[in-house]
Design a protein around this motif. Structure first.
Motif, PDB file in Angstrom:
ATOM      1  N   UNK A  44      41.690  78.778 -28.893  1.00 50.72           N
ATOM      2  CA  UNK A  44      43.039  78.834 -27.874  1.00 50.72           C
ATOM      3  C   UNK A  44      44.422  78.797 -28.382  1.00 50.72           C
ATOM      4  N   UNK A  45      44.724  78.454 -29.372  1.00 46.93           N
ATOM      5  CA  UNK A  45      45.871  77.196 -29.890  1.00 46.93           C
ATOM      6  C   UNK A  45      46.019  78.412 -31.299  1.00 46.93           C
ATOM      7  N   UNK A  46      45.399  78.377 -31.619  1.00 50.02           N
ATOM      8  CA  UNK A  46      45.123  79.245 -33.095  1.00 50.02           C
ATOM      9  C   UNK A  46      45.500  80.414 -33.000  1.00 50.02           C
ATOM     10  N   UNK A  47      44.727  81.141 -31.958  1.00 48.09           N
ATOM     11  CA  UNK A  47      45.269  82.756 -31.291  1.00 48.09           C
ATOM     12  C   UNK A  47      46.586  83.145 -31.295  1.00 48.09           C
TER      13      UNK A  47
ATOM     14  N   UNK B 187      49.037  84.934 -32.331  1.00 44.15           N
ATOM     15  CA  UNK B 187      50.185  86.295 -32.004  1.00 44.15           C
ATOM     16  C   UNK B 187      51.252  85.934 -31.796  1.00 44.15           C
ATOM     17  N   UNK B 188      52.303  84.818 -31.508  1.00 44.99           N
ATOM     18  CA  UNK B 188      53.507  85.128 -32.023  1.00 44.99           C
ATOM     19  C   UNK B 188      54.287  85.188 -33.856  1.00 44.99           C
ATOM     20  N   UNK B 189      53.213  84.693 -34.329  1.00 51.39           N
ATOM     21  CA  UNK B 189      53.595  85.613 -35.828  1.00 51.39           C
ATOM     22  C   UNK B 189      53.862  87.180 -35.511  1.00 51.39           C
TER      23      UNK B 189
ATOM     24  N   UNK C 151      48.967  89.972 -42.706  1.00 48.92           N
ATOM     25  CA  UNK C 151      48.665  89.363 -43.611  1.00 48.92           C
ATOM     26  C   UNK C 151      47.413  90.748 -43.890  1.00 48.92           C
ATOM     27  N   UNK C 152      47.353  91.130 -44.848  1.00 49.43           N
ATOM     28  CA  UNK C 152      45.895  91.458 -45.226  1.00 49.43           C
ATOM     29  C   UNK C 152      44.660  91.277 -44.586  1.00 49.43           C
ATOM     30  N   UNK C 153      44.249  91.948 -43.981  1.00 47.96           N
ATOM     31  CA  UNK C 153      42.660  90.948 -43.974  1.00 47.96           C
ATOM     32  C   UNK C 153      42.067  90.878 -45.461  1.00 47.96           C
ATOM     33  N   UNK C 154      42.046  92.105 -46.800  1.00 43.83           N
ATOM     34  CA  UNK C 154      41.894  91.663 -47.674  1.00 43.83           C
ATOM     35  C   UNK C 154      42.353  91.111 -48.296  1.00 43.83           C
ATOM     36  N   UNK C 155      43.407  90.958 -47.887  1.00 46.22           N
ATOM     37  CA  UNK C 155      43.888  89.672 -48.791  1.00 46.22           C
ATOM     38  C   UNK C 155      43.422  87.961 -47.813  1.00 46.22           C
ATOM     39  N   UNK C 156      43.160  87.781 -47.199  1.00 56.06           N
ATOM     40  CA  UNK C 156      42.446  87.000 -46.956  1.00 56.06           C
ATOM     41  C   UNK C 156      41.672  85.704 -47.671  1.00 56.06           C
TER      42      UNK C 156
END
Length: 121
Positions: free
Chosen positions: A90-93, A97-99, A106-111
């Motif tokens: 929940x904290x990470x979500x 959300x704030x970011x 960040x594009x998913x391809x860059x993760x």
């Protein structure tokens, strides 16, 4: 193991599932408490702190408290209020959300997932 037990029995009645879940919880609590007490005794812990999402489990809180009193008298057991025991997901979500609201993307391809990532790096 709990899932396979339920699937093998081919039962979905509430009392059976409740019994399997309670048995699973007891097994997990027993392991966590046993290992915590052993580790604390081995290192001569001056206090034991229960944290994270697992700290919300009332059974774990109760059994750990009882066993610390019995096996490690004088060692304080520190517990957060239940309101502060939420799962880190929940904290990470919330942070994500704030970011997102701030326009950070960040594009998913860059993760780059690192399944061997270690704490402290």
């Amino acid at each position: 193991a709990a899932r396979y037990c339920i699937e093998r029995q081919k039962r979905v009645d509430a009392p059976f599932i409740a019994d399997v879940c309670a048995s699973f919880q007891e097994a997990v609590v027993d392991i966590l408490v046993t290992k915590t007490i052993a580790a604390a005794a081995k290192v001569g812990a001056r206090a034991i702190i229960l944290g994270g999402g697992v700290a919300a489990n009332r059974r774990l809180r109760d059994v750990l408290d009882t066993m610390i009193i019995a096996k490690l008298p004088g060692v304080p057991f520190l517990l957060p209020d239940l309101a502060y025991t939420g799962d880190n997901a929940a904290m990470i979500a919330a942070a994500g959300g704030i970011r997102m609201l701030l326009g950070e993307r960040t594009r998913w391809q860059d993760l780059r997932a690192d399944p061997n990532w270690e704490l402290g790096r």
